[in-house]
Design a protein around this motif. Structure first.
Motif: not given
Ligand SMILES: Cc1cc2nc3c(=O)[nH]c(=O)nc-3n(C[C@H](O)[C@H](O)[C@H](O)COP(=O)(O)OP(=O)(O)OC[C@H]3O[C@@H](n4cnc5c(N)ncnc54)[C@H](O)[C@@H]3O)c2cc1C
Ligand SMILES: Cc1cc2nc3c(=O)[nH]c(=O)nc-3n(C[C@H](O)[C@H](O)[C@H](O)COP(=O)(O)OP(=O)(O)OC[C@H]3O[C@@H](n4cnc5c(N)ncnc54)[C@H](O)[C@@H]3O)c2cc1C
Lengths: 326, 261
Positions: A311-315
């Motif tokens: 999730v975090v890298p996509l955010m």
């Protein structure tokens, strides 16, 4: 009431929190039919008076002296006390920053005043102010009013109060501070700045925090990337701090920093009571956790149940794209 | 080096706070009371200094009989003496009232250093240490994560936003302790047994030569109007769908609905 605001500067620059405090001072003065002044102390800082005038200072007491080149709560405390006496202040406002919290009790003990720490809201009723402050790191709130007729002081939590443009004269009054070298028994010798150039969680309006779900120190760069994209700071749970993955200055919670940013993003943090106490007054909370039952979802504005490493890298990418579009 | 350590008896951090129906007090009946976590760093530092440099460590608390437990904890860790500062006149005091009591006690005991916690969990004022120092006219360094000595001066590291300040203070001085300064020890069984035998002195208003009007409720600068719990947070949204779509939706919501970006 006559309100005196301690305006904090570092390296000749006013802190944003001080502009917030000055704005509160102006509003309190107007609401009680009084006036507002600032006191600024340092070396080569006379130019700051105009800035304080812009946000509502009728007068600015300026203590510009080599004795104030480095911060010393002895010297600054004496100077602010002198300004309060010269002005006849009914109320002294400080920001609840590292310096404000260090300095305020120095001044109030000398003047025998009451001091309220970390105020997050205020109002004026029948001419007297009411102040609200968190206790138990935000598990409850206390509202207090100064004993009528007794001067008092307050520290205001940074990032809570808006800066208002209410220009006043900002008349410069050189401060007759009376400080001598013999008064200085403790002094800052050196400031070591943290690496990385990221903001401190106490000052940031956006915080991206990681917990035990981060699995190790080698993974914190993915949070830093998101924080950088957002212009925010990196926070942490105590589990991450105690594991040695990140320094204690990043810890959010009852025994870390109590924060109320505009946006708090909790990644791999379960939401223990001590952590929630430190962040649940944030305006918007995002939780990323693979366990749908994690208590953090109870306080989250938006939740994603999923693997933070996905999730975090996509955010980060989505935010960067958004920023690129402008 | 003679060290005074100020310790406060507080509800532990697990405590779920309840407000009494009249809104003027907290219901802490179910709380488990302990030594303030930051005061453990202070006790530990005091004992380490004694072990290295000799001298005595005296623990002080302002509170009721119950607070003796926290003094016993300090004694069990290795403090030599303890004083309970207790008097009906101290009730309802604010930080300055508490500080006046502690300062009066400190005047009766020779010291080179006073150690406090950075703040006491609960009231969270972060004031008492500095107030005590100012009342005693000794220098004060707060939020200290590192402490060394250079002759008659303390060289302290203290936390500030985005960095660390190195502060030099002449002795005698007062220092407030932050996490990172040390790892507090657990009391040994021997320590716990020894603590039971150590005497806890008790001093009140008269012993300290204080005026009742300067401490307790009459000395306080503020009046409590009400206590309340934080407003419940509005119901949140847990997103659904494929993760990449959730992330897109999240960023859209943050921008358009929450106006947080
Ligand atoms: C005196 C005292 C004071 C304290 N003060 C504080 C304080 O100030 N601040 C504080 O934070 N804590 C404090 N604590 C500790 C607190 O009780 C908790 O132990 C701590 O907050 C837990 O941290 P955590 O949420 O990171 O870890 P955990 O509770 O272990 O949670 C980890 C979470 O990560 C999730 N996760 C794991 N892997 C992934 C993945 N790949 N993707 C997404 N999610 C994942 C898990 O589902 C879990 O919910 C204190 C405790 C005590 C006793
Ligand atoms: C109007 C008003 C009425 C109040 N009435 C009461 C009351 O009736 N009963 C009550 O218990 N509280 C009362 N309080 C709260 C009490 O005043 C605070 O506990 C006090 O101000 C100290 O603040 P703190 O606990 O946040 O300590 P901090 O300033 O955060 O403490 C810092 C450090 O100082 C030392 N320290 C603090 N308190 C003590 C202590 N008691 N003994 C030894 N060392 C200490 C410790 O080393 C601690 O780590 C009242 C507060 C107000 C404003």
């Amino acid at each position: 009431m006559k309100i005196l605001v301690f305006a904090e500067q570092r390296d000749g620059k006013l802190k944003k929190a001080s502009l917030e405090a000055m704005s509160v001072g102006r509003e309190l003065a107007d609401a009680t039919g009084g006036e507002a002044a600032a006191v600024v102390v340092g070396q080569g800082i006379s130019g700051l008076a105009a800035e304080l005038g812009k946000v509502g200072a009728d007068k600015v007491f300026v203590g510009d002296d080599a004795l104030f080149a480095a911060y010393s709560n002895d010297a600054f405390g004496l100077a602010v006390g002198k300004a309060a006496q010269a002005y006849g202040a009914d109320c002294i406002l400080f920001s609840a920053t590292a310096m404000g919290k260090d300095l305020a009790p120095k001044v109030t003990a000398r003047l025998g005043m009451g001091l309220l720490s970390d105020v997050t809201a205020y109002s004026v009723e029948g001419g007297s102010p009411l102040f609200r402050r968190p206790i138990y790191a935000g598990k409850a709130f206390a509202t207090l009013t100064p004993v009528p007729g007794k001067p008092f002081a307050v520290t205001l939590r940074p990032n809570v109060f808006p800066v208002a443009d209410k220009a006043k004269a900002g008349e410069v009054v050189p401060l007759d501070h009376g400080v001598t070298p013999g008064d200085i028994k403790s002094v800052v010798q050196q400031i070591l700045t943290a690496q990385g150039g990221l903001l401190d969680v106490a000052e940031a309006n956006i915080i991206v925090s990681g917990g035990r779900g981060m699995k190790g120190p080698e993974n914190f760069p993915i949070l830093e990337a998101l924080a950088k994209a957002l212009g925010g700071a990196v926070g942490a749970s105590r589990a991450a701090v105690d594991s040695g993955w990140i320094g204690h200055e990043h810890q959010v919670g009852q025994t870390g920093k109590v924060v109320s940013p505009g946006l708090y993003i909790a990644c791999g943090i379960s939401g223990a009571i001590q952590h929630l106490a430190g962040m649940s007054s944030s305006k918007v909370i995002v939780a990323v956790n693979k366990d749908p039952e994690a208590p953090i979802f109870k306080v989250a504005t938006y939740g994603i149940v999923g693997d933070l490493f996905e999730v975090v890298p996509l955010m980060t990418k989505a935010v960067e794209e958004l920023k690129a579009k402008g | 080096m003679n060290v005074l350590v100020c310790v406060k008896h507080v509800p532990d951090t697990e405590t779920r706070v309840k407000v009494k129906p009249d809104g003027m007090g907290l219901d802490l009946a179910e709380a488990n009371w302990v030594i303030n976590p930051y005061d453990e760093f202070a006790v530990e530092e005091g004992i380490r200094l004694k072990e290295k440099l000799g001298g005595e460590v005296t623990a002080l608390t302002v509170g009721d009989e119950e607070a003796t437990k926290t003094l016993r904890q300090a004694l069990a860790m290795g403090a030599d003496k303890a004083v309970l500062l207790t008097d009906a006149a101290f009730q309802g005091g604010d930080a300055l009232g508490i500080a006046r009591v502690l300062a009066a006690a400190a005047r009766k005991i020779p010291f080179d250093l006073i150690l406090c916690g950075k703040h006491a969990v609960g009231e969270d004022n972060q004031q008492v240490g500095t107030l005590v120092a100012q009342l005693l006219d000794v220098p004060c360094v707060t939020v200290v994560t590192g402490l060394e000595f250079d002759g008659q001066a303390a060289i302290c590291k203290r936390e500030i936003e985005g960095g660390t300040e190195v502060v030099k203070a002449s002795l005698p001085a007062l220092i407030t302790c932050q996490k990172g300064l040390n790892e507090p020890r657990y009391p040994s069984l021997k320590g716990i047994m020894a603590a039971k035998k150590k005497e806890v002195l008790k001093w009140g208003l008269a012993d300290l030569g204080l005026e009742a009007s300067t401490v307790g409720a009459t000395g306080a600068g503020f009046q409590l109007r009400k206590l309340e719990l934080p407003p419940p947070r509005p119901e949140g949204k847990v997103l659904a769908g494929e993760i990449p779509d959730q992330v897109k939706e999240l960023v859209r919501l943050l921008r358009e609905e929450a106006k947080a970006l």
